[in-house]
Design a protein around this motif. Structure first.
Motif, PDB file in Angstrom:
ATOM      1  N   GLY A 137     -17.337  -7.537  -0.482  1.00 20.34           N
ATOM      2  CA  GLY A 137     -16.979  -8.948  -0.370  1.00 20.34           C
ATOM      3  C   GLY A 137     -15.459  -9.085  -0.262  1.00 20.34           C
ATOM      4  N   LEU A 138     -15.033 -10.288   0.099  1.00 23.14           N
ATOM      5  CA  LEU A 138     -13.606 -10.500   0.345  1.00 23.14           C
ATOM      6  C   LEU A 138     -12.744 -10.148  -0.876  1.00 23.14           C
ATOM      7  CD1 LEU A 138     -11.274 -11.463   2.091  1.00 23.14           C
ATOM      8  CD2 LEU A 138     -11.752 -13.797   1.355  1.00 23.14           C
ATOM      9  N   ASP A 139     -13.155 -10.577  -2.069  1.00 21.49           N
ATOM     10  CA  ASP A 139     -12.310 -10.342  -3.246  1.00 21.49           C
ATOM     11  C   ASP A 139     -12.110  -8.848  -3.515  1.00 21.49           C
ATOM     12  OD1 ASP A 139     -12.191 -13.040  -3.436  1.00 21.49           O
ATOM     13  OD2 ASP A 139     -13.595 -13.224  -5.104  1.00 21.49           O
ATOM     14  N   SER A 140     -13.151  -8.064  -3.278  1.00 24.55           N
ATOM     15  CA  SER A 140     -12.978  -6.628  -3.515  1.00 24.55           C
ATOM     16  C   SER A 140     -12.054  -6.013  -2.452  1.00 24.55           C
ATOM     17  CB  SER A 140     -14.320  -5.894  -3.596  1.00 24.55           C
ATOM     18  OG  SER A 140     -15.015  -5.949  -2.389  1.00 24.55           O
ATOM     19  N   ASN A 157      -9.745  12.162 -11.208  1.00 27.59           N
ATOM     20  CA  ASN A 157      -8.373  12.087 -11.715  1.00 27.59           C
ATOM     21  C   ASN A 157      -7.822  10.652 -11.664  1.00 27.59           C
ATOM     22  OD1 ASN A 157      -5.980  12.988 -12.731  1.00 27.59           O
ATOM     23  ND2 ASN A 157      -5.189  13.708 -10.755  1.00 27.59           N
ATOM     24  N   ILE A 158      -8.584   9.742 -12.262  1.00 27.10           N
ATOM     25  CA  ILE A 158      -8.295   8.311 -12.183  1.00 27.10           C
ATOM     26  C   ILE A 158      -7.625   7.831 -13.475  1.00 27.10           C
ATOM     27  CG2 ILE A 158      -9.457   6.037 -12.165  1.00 27.10           C
ATOM     28  CD1 ILE A 158      -9.478   7.373  -9.429  1.00 27.10           C
ATOM     29  N   ASP A 159      -6.671   6.916 -13.360  1.00 23.79           N
ATOM     30  CA  ASP A 159      -5.991   6.370 -14.542  1.00 23.79           C
ATOM     31  C   ASP A 159      -6.622   5.082 -15.063  1.00 23.79           C
ATOM     32  OD1 ASP A 159      -3.718   8.278 -14.645  1.00 23.79           O
ATOM     33  OD2 ASP A 159      -3.353   7.478 -12.639  1.00 23.79           O
ATOM     34  N   PHE A 160      -7.078   4.222 -14.168  1.00 27.03           N
ATOM     35  CA  PHE A 160      -7.709   2.970 -14.606  1.00 27.03           C
ATOM     36  C   PHE A 160      -8.609   2.413 -13.497  1.00 27.03           C
ATOM     37  CE2 PHE A 160      -3.659   1.886 -12.678  1.00 27.03           C
ATOM     38  CZ  PHE A 160      -3.889   0.701 -11.973  1.00 27.03           C
ATOM     39  N   ILE A 161      -9.255   1.295 -13.819  1.00 26.58           N
ATOM     40  CA  ILE A 161     -10.256   0.750 -12.885  1.00 26.58           C
ATOM     41  C   ILE A 161      -9.915  -0.707 -12.556  1.00 26.58           C
ATOM     42  CG2 ILE A 161     -12.732   0.237 -12.594  1.00 26.58           C
ATOM     43  CD1 ILE A 161     -13.264   2.274 -14.865  1.00 26.58           C
ATOM     44  N   ILE A 162     -10.075  -1.063 -11.292  1.00 24.28           N
ATOM     45  CA  ILE A 162      -9.836  -2.472 -10.933  1.00 24.28           C
ATOM     46  C   ILE A 162     -11.112  -3.073 -10.323  1.00 24.28           C
ATOM     47  CG2 ILE A 162      -7.401  -2.013 -10.440  1.00 24.28           C
ATOM     48  CD1 ILE A 162      -8.136  -2.428  -7.410  1.00 24.28           C
ATOM     49  N   SER A 163     -11.164  -4.404 -10.333  1.00 17.80           N
ATOM     50  CA  SER A 163     -12.248  -5.071  -9.604  1.00 17.80           C
ATOM     51  C   SER A 163     -11.715  -6.371  -9.025  1.00 17.80           C
ATOM     52  CB  SER A 163     -13.428  -5.368 -10.527  1.00 17.80           C
ATOM     53  OG  SER A 163     -13.201  -6.578 -11.186  1.00 17.80           O
ATOM     54  N   GLY A 164     -12.458  -6.930  -8.098  1.00  9.90           N
ATOM     55  CA  GLY A 164     -12.038  -8.172  -7.439  1.00  9.90           C
ATOM     56  C   GLY A 164     -12.489  -9.412  -8.188  1.00  9.90           C
ATOM     57  N   GLU A 165     -12.971  -9.260  -9.409  1.00 12.38           N
ATOM     58  CA  GLU A 165     -13.448 -10.438 -10.148  1.00 12.38           C
ATOM     59  C   GLU A 165     -12.331 -11.472 -10.314  1.00 12.38           C
ATOM     60  OE1 GLU A 165     -16.587  -8.592 -13.308  1.00 12.38           O
ATOM     61  OE2 GLU A 165     -14.613  -7.690 -13.141  1.00 12.38           O
ATOM     62  N   VAL A 166     -12.747 -12.721 -10.225  1.00 15.81           N
ATOM     63  CA  VAL A 166     -11.802 -13.834 -10.361  1.00 15.81           C
ATOM     64  C   VAL A 166     -12.300 -14.746 -11.477  1.00 15.81           C
ATOM     65  CG1 VAL A 166     -11.008 -15.955  -9.208  1.00 15.81           C
ATOM     66  CG2 VAL A 166     -11.009 -13.792  -7.968  1.00 15.81           C
ATOM     67  N   VAL A 167     -11.434 -15.121 -12.389  1.00 14.64           N
ATOM     68  CA  VAL A 167     -11.836 -15.971 -13.515  1.00 14.64           C
ATOM     69  C   VAL A 167     -12.435 -17.283 -13.008  1.00 14.64           C
ATOM     70  CG1 VAL A 167     -11.017 -17.282 -15.518  1.00 14.64           C
ATOM     71  CG2 VAL A 167     -10.015 -15.059 -14.997  1.00 14.64           C
ATOM     72  N   GLY A 168     -13.634 -17.595 -13.519  1.00 13.60           N
ATOM     73  CA  GLY A 168     -14.236 -18.908 -13.230  1.00 13.60           C
ATOM     74  C   GLY A 168     -14.758 -19.072 -11.825  1.00 13.60           C
ATOM     75  N   GLN A 169     -14.921 -17.957 -11.093  1.00 14.89           N
ATOM     76  CA  GLN A 169     -15.344 -18.133  -9.714  1.00 14.89           C
ATOM     77  C   GLN A 169     -16.847 -18.286  -9.532  1.00 14.89           C
ATOM     78  OE1 GLN A 169     -15.129 -15.144  -6.221  1.00 14.89           O
ATOM     79  NE2 GLN A 169     -13.384 -16.499  -6.135  1.00 14.89           N
ATOM     80  N   ARG A 170     -17.579 -17.456 -10.257  1.00 20.42           N
ATOM     81  CA  ARG A 170     -19.022 -17.538 -10.090  1.00 20.42           C
ATOM     82  C   ARG A 170     -19.641 -17.997 -11.394  1.00 20.42           C
ATOM     83  NH1 ARG A 170     -21.362 -12.516  -7.187  1.00 20.42           N
ATOM     84  NH2 ARG A 170     -19.415 -11.573  -6.560  1.00 20.42           N
ATOM     85  N   PRO A 171     -20.756 -18.746 -11.300  1.00 19.49           N
ATOM     86  CA  PRO A 171     -21.297 -19.366 -12.494  1.00 19.49           C
ATOM     87  C   PRO A 171     -21.637 -18.364 -13.594  1.00 19.49           C
ATOM     88  CG  PRO A 171     -22.788 -19.583 -10.593  1.00 19.49           C
ATOM     89  CD  PRO A 171     -21.473 -19.080 -10.090  1.00 19.49           C
ATOM     90  N   ASP A 228     -10.672  -1.666 -22.105  1.00 22.48           N
ATOM     91  CA  ASP A 228      -9.223  -1.547 -22.158  1.00 22.48           C
ATOM     92  C   ASP A 228      -8.641  -0.854 -20.925  1.00 22.48           C
ATOM     93  OD1 ASP A 228      -7.515  -2.729 -23.850  1.00 22.48           O
ATOM     94  OD2 ASP A 228      -7.108  -0.940 -25.066  1.00 22.48           O
ATOM     95  N   LEU A 229      -9.508  -0.424 -20.035  1.00 24.68           N
ATOM     96  CA  LEU A 229      -9.009   0.265 -18.830  1.00 24.68           C
ATOM     97  C   LEU A 229      -9.118  -0.609 -17.591  1.00 24.68           C
ATOM     98  CD1 LEU A 229     -10.533   3.787 -19.375  1.00 24.68           C
ATOM     99  CD2 LEU A 229      -8.110   3.206 -19.321  1.00 24.68           C
ATOM    100  N   LEU A 230      -9.622  -1.840 -17.778  1.00 27.40           N
ATOM    101  CA  LEU A 230      -9.916  -2.675 -16.616  1.00 27.40           C
ATOM    102  C   LEU A 230      -8.760  -3.595 -16.243  1.00 27.40           C
ATOM    103  CD1 LEU A 230     -13.506  -3.894 -17.580  1.00 27.40           C
ATOM    104  CD2 LEU A 230     -12.804  -1.749 -16.537  1.00 27.40           C
ATOM    105  N   ILE A 231      -8.557  -3.713 -14.952  1.00 26.06           N
ATOM    106  CA  ILE A 231      -7.552  -4.640 -14.420  1.00 26.06           C
ATOM    107  C   ILE A 231      -8.217  -5.457 -13.314  1.00 26.06           C
ATOM    108  CG2 ILE A 231      -5.487  -4.713 -12.922  1.00 26.06           C
ATOM    109  CD1 ILE A 231      -4.604  -4.158 -15.680  1.00 26.06           C
ATOM    110  N   ARG A 232      -8.044  -6.785 -13.386  1.00 22.63           N
ATOM    111  CA  ARG A 232      -8.538  -7.641 -12.298  1.00 22.63           C
ATOM    112  C   ARG A 232      -7.304  -8.210 -11.605  1.00 22.63           C
ATOM    113  NH1 ARG A 232     -12.051  -7.954 -17.241  1.00 22.63           N
ATOM    114  NH2 ARG A 232     -14.153  -7.727 -16.424  1.00 22.63           N
ATOM    115  N   PRO A 233      -6.824  -7.544 -10.573  1.00 23.22           N
ATOM    116  CA  PRO A 233      -5.530  -7.910  -9.984  1.00 23.22           C
ATOM    117  C   PRO A 233      -5.435  -9.378  -9.561  1.00 23.22           C
ATOM    118  CG  PRO A 233      -6.368  -5.899  -8.985  1.00 23.22           C
ATOM    119  CD  PRO A 233      -7.457  -6.418  -9.852  1.00 23.22           C
ATOM    120  N   LEU A 234      -6.571  -9.962  -9.099  1.00 22.20           N
ATOM    121  CA  LEU A 234      -6.495 -11.332  -8.591  1.00 22.20           C
ATOM    122  C   LEU A 234      -6.329 -12.365  -9.714  1.00 22.20           C
ATOM    123  CD1 LEU A 234      -9.233 -11.252  -5.768  1.00 22.20           C
ATOM    124  CD2 LEU A 234      -6.826 -10.612  -5.640  1.00 22.20           C
TER     125      LEU A 234
END
Ligand code: SF4
Length: 327
Positions: free
Chosen positions: A14-17, A103-117, A136-142
């Motif tokens: 999807g677009l956010d990812s 060999n990964i340092d952290f994980i990201i996702s395209g989730e956006v606060v309040g976007q989907r019900p 504690d390893l998650l980052i949602r850049p958007l």
């Protein structure tokens, strides 16, 4: 020299990812998009989306674990049979279990606060993190500017000021970003997941209710019209040639039925126990209703797909009765 941090990007296609991958990559991170496939969603459109933005996609199969989770999701289901919070939690957890290998340092996702019900309310994002055992390893850049700091921010691997503060259901900022990144095509969020489909969810719920939730029966849910004869027995009738071919391919030990002397659909029985002759007659009579050219009383042949060696003579079932059995 500054270390180049590596992150997995949970990638739906999807677009956010797509945006979260491109955005982090532009900031200088090595981003590895990863897709988790299950019985209910395949990687086809994610592969296309990854190709469009010039990234290679890692595809990892979580079918069995996903099915186990589906039997009893801690945070329940969305509008249909989509357990989105638990599903995201499982994907994060799986991604975390693969970090060492890649060999990964952290994980990201395209989730956006309040976007989907269901899955992207702030409390839901917390729940996803909790389920993953690795919040504690998650980052949602958007949206990370609006969220609690996690290790990558606290350790300075990610500068919070670089993160975005997108929230809510409006899509204009994402559409603007898509334009800047030259993304020309993207699919709807949630598109492609069978668990968000009303008809599919009804058939899946029926399987679950009758304790028939196994991989083989689930595979049949994508094909044909489904009827429940009784607690142990279902019949699936092909809607067209494509369905008929696919049903025949999928059948292994299942009983296959077909009108003897007239063209018409293929039917397959899904049963927990060997069906009795009376039950086969009911199924044959139902199938015959879909053979327009067959007379009211006709022969139906049945057996395994390689050998339809038995015959029953039955009357066409009434349309009202057929309707009663329809799932
Ligand atoms: S839409 Fe489907 S794939 Fe996406 S989170 Fe929900 S259940 Fe999982």
């Amino acid at each position: 020299m500054k270390k180049k941090y590596r992150c997995f990007a949970l990638f739906s296609g999807g677009l956010d990812s797509m945006l979260s991958v491109l955005y982090m990559s532009k900031l200088g991170y090595k981003v590895l998009p990863i897709f988790f496939k299950s019985l209910f969603f395949g990687p086809e459109s994610a592969l296309k989306a990854a190709e469009q933005i010039g990234f290679e996609l890692i595809v990892h199969d979580i079918s069995e674990k996903h099915l186990e989770m589906l039997k009893n999701p801690r945070y329940g289901f969305g509008k249909n049979m989509n357990p989105c919070i638990d599903c995201h939690g499982l994907m994060f957890k799986e991604a975390a279990s693969l970090m060492k290998k890649y060999n990964i340092d952290f994980i990201i996702s395209g989730e956006v606060v309040g976007q989907r019900p269901m899955s992207q309310r702030r409390d839901a994002l917390n729940a996803v993190g909790k389920l993953s055992d690795n919040k504690d390893l998650l980052i949602r850049p958007l949206s990370q500017k609006l969220l609690t700091d996690t290790i990558p921010v606290r350790e300075g691997w990610v500068n919070k000021e670089d993160m975005l503060d997108i929230q809510g259901r409006g899509r204009h900022r994402q559409i603007e970003m898509a334009r800047e990144f030259g993304i020309t095509y993207y699919q709807n969020p949630g598109g492609g997941c069978l668990l968000t489909d009303v008809g599919y969810s009804r058939r899946l719920r029926d399987l679950m209710y009758h304790d028939m939730l196994n991989i083989s029966f689930i595979e049949f849910l994508k094909l044909g019209r489904h009827f429940r004869i009784n607690d142990n027995l279902k019949i699936i009738v092909g809607r067209n040639e494509k369905d008929n071919d696919a049903l025949t391919n999928l059948a292994v030990n299942e009983i296959v039925l077909q009108a003897k002397d007239f063209p018409g659909p293929i039917a397959v029985l899904n049963s927990m126990i060997q069906p009795a002759e009376e039950e086969i007659k009911i199924a044959a009579s139902l199938l015959l209703r879909y053979c327009n050219k067959a007379p009211e009383t006709s022969n139906v042949i049945y057996g395994t797909k390689f050998q339809l060696h038995q015959t029953v003579e039955v009357k066409k079932m009434s349309p009202a009765k057929v309707e009663e059995f329809l799932i």
